[in-house]
Design an enzyme around this catalytic site. Sequence first.
Site, PDB file in Angstrom:
ATOM      1  N   VAL A   9      26.933  15.760  66.501  1.00 42.69           N
ATOM      2  CA  VAL A   9      28.120  15.748  67.346  1.00 42.69           C
ATOM      3  C   VAL A   9      28.713  14.353  67.215  1.00 42.69           C
ATOM      4  O   VAL A   9      27.993  13.356  67.208  1.00 42.69           O
ATOM      5  CB  VAL A   9      27.809  16.119  68.818  1.00 42.69           C
ATOM      6  N   SER A  10      30.027  14.291  67.033  1.00 45.78           N
ATOM      7  CA  SER A  10      30.635  12.987  66.762  1.00 45.78           C
ATOM      8  C   SER A  10      31.395  12.417  67.957  1.00 45.78           C
ATOM      9  O   SER A  10      31.633  11.220  67.997  1.00 45.78           O
ATOM     10  CB  SER A  10      31.581  13.079  65.561  1.00 45.78           C
ATOM     11  N   THR A  11      31.759  13.262  68.910  1.00 42.32           N
ATOM     12  CA  THR A  11      32.587  12.757  70.009  1.00 42.32           C
ATOM     13  C   THR A  11      32.046  13.168  71.364  1.00 42.32           C
ATOM     14  O   THR A  11      31.377  14.185  71.508  1.00 42.32           O
ATOM     15  CB  THR A  11      34.035  13.281  69.907  1.00 42.32           C
ATOM     16  N   GLN A  14      33.394  16.659  72.330  1.00 39.65           N
ATOM     17  CA  GLN A  14      32.623  17.805  71.841  1.00 39.65           C
ATOM     18  C   GLN A  14      31.438  18.074  72.753  1.00 39.65           C
ATOM     19  O   GLN A  14      31.149  19.218  73.083  1.00 39.65           O
ATOM     20  CB  GLN A  14      32.140  17.560  70.415  1.00 39.65           C
ATOM     21  N   TYR A  48      27.981  10.649  64.653  1.00 40.95           N
ATOM     22  CA  TYR A  48      28.423  10.447  63.274  1.00 40.95           C
ATOM     23  C   TYR A  48      29.504  11.447  62.913  1.00 40.95           C
ATOM     24  O   TYR A  48      29.375  12.636  63.165  1.00 40.95           O
ATOM     25  CB  TYR A  48      27.253  10.600  62.295  1.00 40.95           C
TER      26      TYR A  48
END
Length: 91
Positions: A9-11, A14, A48
Amino acid sequence: MRVVIYIRVSTTEQAEEGYSIRAQRAQLIDYCRVNDYEVVDIYIDDGYSAKDLNRPRLKDLLKHAEKGLFDAEWFISSIGLRALYVTYTTY
């Protein structure tokens, strides 16, 4: 079948929309359990971007795939912030 799970998960958004590491992990572990897959490892890259493959645990997963340490990989990918699909890749 020996499988691994890849989670990313990048944010924060999310995660707040229900795609958190914990939610993805639970969904994929349940799926594997129901289908009698042996989860041999879980690779997590938290924070990432998917813009490239420069993610530490993804690199580990690819190295382990080359060594034949598992038969398949399961992961959830986000399309935008609302849709999910599960991808299955055999090695």
